[in-house]
Design a protein around this motif. Structure first.
Motif, PDB file in Angstrom:
ATOM      1  N   ARG A 162       0.839  -1.208   0.000  1.00  0.00           N
ATOM      2  CA  ARG A 162       0.000   0.000   0.000  1.00  0.00           C
ATOM      3  C   ARG A 162       0.871   1.253   0.000  1.00  0.00           C
ATOM      4  O   ARG A 162       0.597   2.214  -0.716  1.00  0.00           O
ATOM      5  N   ARG A 163       1.946   1.252   0.760  1.00  0.00           N
ATOM      6  CA  ARG A 163       2.860   2.403   0.775  1.00  0.00           C
ATOM      7  C   ARG A 163       3.526   2.582  -0.591  1.00  0.00           C
ATOM      8  O   ARG A 163       3.657   3.701  -1.082  1.00  0.00           O
ATOM      9  N   ALA A 164       3.942   1.486  -1.219  1.00  0.00           N
ATOM     10  CA  ALA A 164       4.553   1.567  -2.551  1.00  0.00           C
ATOM     11  C   ALA A 164       3.576   2.167  -3.551  1.00  0.00           C
ATOM     12  O   ALA A 164       3.941   3.052  -4.338  1.00  0.00           O
ATOM     13  N   ARG A 165       2.328   1.705  -3.521  1.00  0.00           N
ATOM     14  CA  ARG A 165       1.320   2.241  -4.439  1.00  0.00           C
ATOM     15  C   ARG A 165       1.072   3.721  -4.181  1.00  0.00           C
ATOM     16  O   ARG A 165       0.928   4.505  -5.120  1.00  0.00           O
ATOM     17  N   THR A 166       0.987   4.092  -2.925  1.00  0.00           N
ATOM     18  CA  THR A 166       0.723   5.490  -2.584  1.00  0.00           C
ATOM     19  C   THR A 166       1.847   6.391  -3.074  1.00  0.00           C
ATOM     20  O   THR A 166       1.595   7.430  -3.694  1.00  0.00           O
ATOM     21  N   ILE A 167       3.084   5.999  -2.825  1.00  0.00           N
ATOM     22  CA  ILE A 167       4.219   6.799  -3.281  1.00  0.00           C
ATOM     23  C   ILE A 167       4.218   6.895  -4.805  1.00  0.00           C
ATOM     24  O   ILE A 167       4.412   7.978  -5.374  1.00  0.00           O
ATOM     25  N   TRP A 168       4.025   5.756  -5.477  1.00  0.00           N
ATOM     26  CA  TRP A 168       4.020   5.743  -6.950  1.00  0.00           C
ATOM     27  C   TRP A 168       2.924   6.666  -7.480  1.00  0.00           C
ATOM     28  O   TRP A 168       3.166   7.491  -8.356  1.00  0.00           O
TER      29      TRP A 168
END
Length: 142
Positions: A75-81
């Protein structure tokens, strides 16, 4: 931007000159690896390791892949991306209603529509697809 550490290795999302597909990086000095993730399912796959001759043990790569698959990290990776690139890298791909998946091979069938646009909602961890020729969109709960 750092996502997490695994056995002393940092998994990061680069914030400069990034490109599709969505992916995270690990740089171990003697080797580096990239792991692909997406916005329509929760799978993660190893994309590549360079140089191939310095490839780490499979257990290390699998450990990194499984760590990225953890819901909090993914979820953090998606949010940053999403916040950096404002794309989920799905525009103009094919959505199959029957199988609820993005088709890698672009076969057209009565159950498919082309994705017009897509966005990610970090607050709800959902991807929203707008489809050409479809009266309703698709909401993917991740």
């Amino acid at each position: 931007m750092k996502l997490f550490s695994y056995k002393g290795l940092s998994m990061v999302i680069m914030l400069r000159d990034e490109h599709c597909p969505p992916h995270a990086h690990v740089d171990a000095g003697a080797w580096s690896a990239r792991f692909k993730f997406c916005f329509w399912h929760n799978g993660v796959e190893l994309w590549d390791v360079v140089p191939h001759s310095n490839r780490p043990p499979v257990a290390v790569l699998e450990g990194l892949r499984h760590a990225l698959r953890q819901p909090v990290h993914l979820r953090r990776a998606r949010t940053i991306w999403w916040e950096k690139l404002q794309t989920v890298c799905l525009d103009h791909q094919i959505w199959d209603w029957r199988t609820s998946e993005v088709l890698v091979v672009k076969r057209i069938a009565s159950t498919t529509d082309m994705i017009c646009s897509a966005c990610y909602e970090p607050e709800t961890n959902k991807t929203l697809l707008a489809l050409f020729g479809a009266s309703e969109g698709v909401e993917i709960k991740l």
